[in-house]
Design a protein around this motif. Structure first.
Motif, PDB file in Angstrom:
ATOM      1  N   ARG A   1       0.833  -1.206   0.082  1.00  0.00           N
ATOM      2  CA  ARG A   1       0.098   0.208   0.078  1.00  0.00           C
ATOM      3  C   ARG A   1       0.771   1.215  -0.136  1.00  0.00           C
ATOM      4  N   LEU A   2       2.202   1.315   0.836  1.00  0.00           N
ATOM      5  CA  LEU A   2       2.657   2.663   0.906  1.00  0.00           C
ATOM      6  C   LEU A   2       3.657   2.669  -0.048  1.00  0.00           C
ATOM      7  N   ALA A   3       4.275   1.752  -0.720  1.00  0.00           N
ATOM      8  CA  ALA A   3       5.412   1.849  -1.719  1.00  0.00           C
ATOM      9  C   ALA A   3       5.400   0.995  -2.885  1.00  0.00           C
ATOM     10  N   THR A   4       5.392  -0.156  -2.822  1.00  0.00           N
ATOM     11  CA  THR A   4       5.687  -1.099  -3.791  1.00  0.00           C
ATOM     12  C   THR A   4       4.796  -1.389  -4.989  1.00  0.00           C
ATOM     13  N   ASP A   5       3.428  -1.296  -4.708  1.00  0.00           N
ATOM     14  CA  ASP A   5       2.623  -1.454  -5.671  1.00  0.00           C
ATOM     15  C   ASP A   5       2.862  -0.152  -6.673  1.00  0.00           C
ATOM     16  N   ALA A   6       2.691   1.017  -6.107  1.00  0.00           N
ATOM     17  CA  ALA A   6       2.915   2.043  -7.058  1.00  0.00           C
ATOM     18  C   ALA A   6       4.260   2.285  -7.573  1.00  0.00           C
TER      19      ALA A   6
ATOM     20  N   TRP B   1      -3.922  -8.195  -9.825  1.00  0.00           N
ATOM     21  CA  TRP B   1      -4.080  -6.715  -9.507  1.00  0.00           C
ATOM     22  C   TRP B   1      -3.307  -6.019 -10.576  1.00  0.00           C
ATOM     23  N   LEU B   2      -1.927  -5.987 -10.800  1.00  0.00           N
ATOM     24  CA  LEU B   2      -1.145  -5.357 -11.725  1.00  0.00           C
ATOM     25  C   LEU B   2      -1.680  -5.473 -13.051  1.00  0.00           C
ATOM     26  N   ALA B   3      -1.945  -6.534 -13.499  1.00  0.00           N
ATOM     27  CA  ALA B   3      -2.332  -6.772 -14.882  1.00  0.00           C
ATOM     28  C   ALA B   3      -3.659  -5.934 -15.311  1.00  0.00           C
TER      29      ALA B   3
ATOM     30  N   ARG C   1      -5.964   1.021 -18.284  1.00  0.00           N
ATOM     31  CA  ARG C   1      -5.291   1.996 -18.935  1.00  0.00           C
ATOM     32  C   ARG C   1      -5.181   1.647 -20.392  1.00  0.00           C
ATOM     33  N   ARG C   2      -5.870   0.749 -20.585  1.00  0.00           N
ATOM     34  CA  ARG C   2      -5.873   0.344 -22.346  1.00  0.00           C
ATOM     35  C   ARG C   2      -4.648  -0.307 -22.782  1.00  0.00           C
ATOM     36  N   ILE C   3      -3.931  -0.869 -21.923  1.00  0.00           N
ATOM     37  CA  ILE C   3      -3.025  -1.665 -22.354  1.00  0.00           C
ATOM     38  C   ILE C   3      -3.228  -3.096 -22.517  1.00  0.00           C
ATOM     39  N   ALA C   4      -2.782  -3.741 -23.759  1.00  0.00           N
ATOM     40  CA  ALA C   4      -3.007  -5.190 -23.827  1.00  0.00           C
ATOM     41  C   ALA C   4      -2.011  -5.980 -23.022  1.00  0.00           C
ATOM     42  N   VAL C   5      -2.748  -6.755 -22.034  1.00  0.00           N
ATOM     43  CA  VAL C   5      -1.920  -7.309 -20.867  1.00  0.00           C
ATOM     44  C   VAL C   5      -2.173  -8.960 -21.128  1.00  0.00           C
TER      45      VAL C   5
ATOM     46  N   VAL D   1       6.882  -7.955 -17.148  1.00  0.00           N
ATOM     47  CA  VAL D   1       6.903  -7.411 -15.556  1.00  0.00           C
ATOM     48  C   VAL D   1       6.961  -8.764 -14.800  1.00  0.00           C
ATOM     49  N   CYS D   2       8.103  -8.600 -13.724  1.00  0.00           N
ATOM     50  CA  CYS D   2       8.012  -9.748 -12.847  1.00  0.00           C
ATOM     51  C   CYS D   2       8.029  -9.104 -11.651  1.00  0.00           C
TER      52      CYS D   2
END
Length: 227
Positions: A35-40, A63-65, A71-75, A117-118
């Motif tokens: 919440r505080l750092a790594t997700d963002a 969650w990340l995908a 944001r309209r990115i093909a994931v 992304v990993c």
């Protein structure tokens, strides 16, 4: 079966046992460092590449995908745990595939993307080595690999600062978690050497800070195809 392969198998088995509480923890915002750092940090790193397409390796519950897809990115999400893949699909991730890292290393993931992304998903040893060596086959020519993982200096604790298997822990998590998976510790030098051996050149190294302690909450590598 050698120790690395056997222990990599134990890692996957533990995640299969703990998939349900993991989904609850992530979607309930129970992990403070995220919440505080790594997700963002990881989301910003991916978006900074302005990708049109992304492969999320070890996507978990998605969650990340999903944040990228909004944001309209093909994931394309990929995970080896059936329950996590199903959770990501049910949450709306259209392209989520059930594949192990070993299968990907053998060419089972037939796609290319602007970014791979990993995010805290490179826990094992041999399977991670083989996966990263396969990443160039998943990247477009100017593509980018983004890896976020435990910061070696912060995660080392009182153990010697050398590569090797470490006992896992669910300290700080709910009592629903059990049988924490082992994880393979790598020094900062080893991470950089592994990227280089995989045909990737490190372009940036970032250390997102935990605002509570002022110390690194993770380390984030940004790499591109060499040459």
């Amino acid at each position: 079966m050698n120790r690395d392969i056997r222990t990599d198998t134990e890692v996957l088995a533990s995640w299969q046992r703990n998939a349900t509480p993991w989904i609850a923890a992530v979607r309930g915002g129970e992990i403070a460092s995220r919440r505080l750092a790594t997700d963002a940090a990881v989301l910003d790193a991916v978006l900074a590449c302005s990708p049109r397409s992304v492969v999320d390796l070890g996507c978990g519950e998605g969650w990340l995908a999903l944040a990228l897809a909004r944001r309209r990115i093909a994931v394309t999400g990929v995970d080896a745990v059936p329950e996590l893949v199903e959770a990501a699909r049910e949450a709306g991730l259209a392209d989520c595939r059930l594949l192990t890292y070993e299968q990907i290393a053998q060419g089972a993931l037939d796609c290319r993307a602007d970014a791979v992304v990993c995010n805290f998903s490179l826990i094992g040893s041999t399977c991670v080595d083989d996966l990263l060596r396969a990443v160039p086959t998943l990247l477009e020519p100017q593509g980018t690999l983004i890896v976020q993982t435990l910061h070696p200096l912060m995660a080392c604790g009182d153990e010697p600062y050398v590569d090797g298997w470490r006992a896992g822990s669910w300290a700080g998590f709910s009592s629903a978690f059990r049988d924490a998976p082992p994880w393979y510790f790598r020094t900062l030098e080893s991470w950089i050497a592994l990227l280089d051996a995989s045909g990737l050149a490190l372009r940036a190294l970032r250390e997102p800070l935990d605002p509570r302690s002022g110390k690194p909450a993770s380390v984030l590598f940004v790499a591109q195809l060499r040459g």
